[in-house]
Design an enzyme around this catalytic site. Structure first.
Site, PDB file in Angstrom:
ATOM      1  N   ARG A 112     -61.769 -69.013 -62.071  1.00  0.00           N
ATOM      2  CA  ARG A 112     -62.797 -68.274 -61.677  1.00  0.00           C
ATOM      3  C   ARG A 112     -63.926 -69.315 -61.659  1.00  0.00           C
ATOM      4  O   ARG A 112     -64.557 -69.635 -62.925  1.00  0.00           O
ATOM      5  CB  ARG A 112     -63.083 -67.040 -62.317  1.00  0.00           C
ATOM      6  N   ASP A 145     -63.702 -64.220 -69.277  1.00  0.00           N
ATOM      7  CA  ASP A 145     -65.105 -64.374 -68.967  1.00  0.00           C
ATOM      8  C   ASP A 145     -65.527 -65.378 -69.736  1.00  0.00           C
ATOM      9  O   ASP A 145     -65.204 -65.740 -70.836  1.00  0.00           O
ATOM     10  CB  ASP A 145     -65.884 -63.197 -68.931  1.00  0.00           C
TER      11      ASP A 145
END
Length: 309
Positions: free
Chosen positions: A185, A135
């Site tokens: 992502r 992340d």
């Protein structure tokens, strides 16, 4: 801004205490957060998988101020991986790994510990058949996160990384990152950064997201489209058709509790649709961030505190 007012209101001690002690408020939060521990999380994951969805686990740990706290979070991540394996759901699962929970903000020593801890977690996940995507934090963490990811990726090529369309630097980063087989992502970004480093206008952010999305779809990366925006999803679907991408080369990712019918629709038409399911002791701060993104929900939350749902 209204979002700032909502966040400040929700962070007041009296509001926090009421939310922690009121069952109606906790029930409302449960739409977005799968509880505080693994026994709360696993049934939610299994329910989603049974509906044909993939899942990603986001651990909401407390703020890390010491290496001891970082080490404790490392153990939690490893426990998550073991539990996913024990439950037989590894192949449908991803771990969303935030390096700040492993001490990344604690100076040079913290960054060194975070990298070592992340490497241990990624190896355990790989052995268990669980995917990992790193992340991304706020702007000051972008560069150290990308450097750490490069080392993790060299060790385990399946480890993915997150980029934020709102940042000016992202298209430049993608020109280096978008190599065949890498899992990237793309999200819009939730951090409100200075205009010197990020787009602030919603329209500009949308345009940046589309530019980045096109770059990914025209490359040979595995594109992870992390958006709830119907326009962005429609554009992604059109780009998938135009480029003739095979199903395993992309997936859609959304947060638990946000547009669940759309998550199911994407899965039903044959796309890989993954739901990011957060859990952990930091659930309240996570939920107040969701309130800031959707201020209209604050009224429903306020009513729940007083038993007026």
């Amino acid at each position: 801004m209204m979002s700032d007012l909502v966040t400040r209101w929700a962070q007041r001690d009296r509001v926090r205490e009421a939310a922690m002690s009121t069952s109606a408020a906790r029930d409302l939060v449960a739409r977005y957060v799968a509880g505080q521990d693994l026994d709360d999380l696993i049934p939610v994951l299994i329910s989603l998988i049974d509906k044909g969805l993939l899942v990603s686990v986001g651990y909401l740990g407390d703020h890390v101020n010491t290496l001891e706290q970082a080490a404790a979070n490392k153990d939690v991540y490893l426990t998550i991986v073991r539990r996913l394996s024990d439950e037989g759901i590894s192949s449908s699962s991803e771990l969303s790994l935030r390096l700040s929970r492993l001490g990344q903000r604690l100076g040079a020593e913290g960054r060194h510990f975070a990298l070592g801890a992340a490497r241990t977690i990624c190896r355990a996940a790989s052995n268990a058949g669980v995917l990992v995507t790193v992340d991304m934090g706020d702007y000051e963490l972008v560069e150290p996160t990308l450097r750490a990811w490069e080392q993790l990726h060299q060790d385990i090529p399946a480890v993915g990384v997150t980029v934020q369309a709102a940042l000016h630097r992202t298209q430049r980063d993608l020109s280096d990152l978008a190599m065949p087989g890498r899992r990237i992502r793309l999200c819009k970004g939730v951090f409100r950064e200075p205009k010197q480093v990020a787009f602030r206008n919603r329209h500009e952010i949308d345009l940046a997201f589309v530019r980045d999305l096109r770059m990914l779809m025209n490359s040979q990366v595995i594109a992870l489209v992390a958006s709830h925006d119907p326009r962005m999803i429609s554009i992604a679907e059109e780009l998938i058709r135009r480029t003739g991408r095979p199903p395993e080369s992309y997936e859609f990712q959304m947060l638990h509790g946000v547009r669940p019918m759309e998550q199911r629709r994407l899965a039903d038409v044959g796309y890989r649709s993954r739901v990011l399911v957060p859990f952990g002791p930091g659930w309240y701060d996570y939920y107040t961030q969701r309130l800031a993104e959707r201020p209209a929900n604050a009224a429903l939350f306020a009513r729940s505190l007083f038993g007026k749902r």
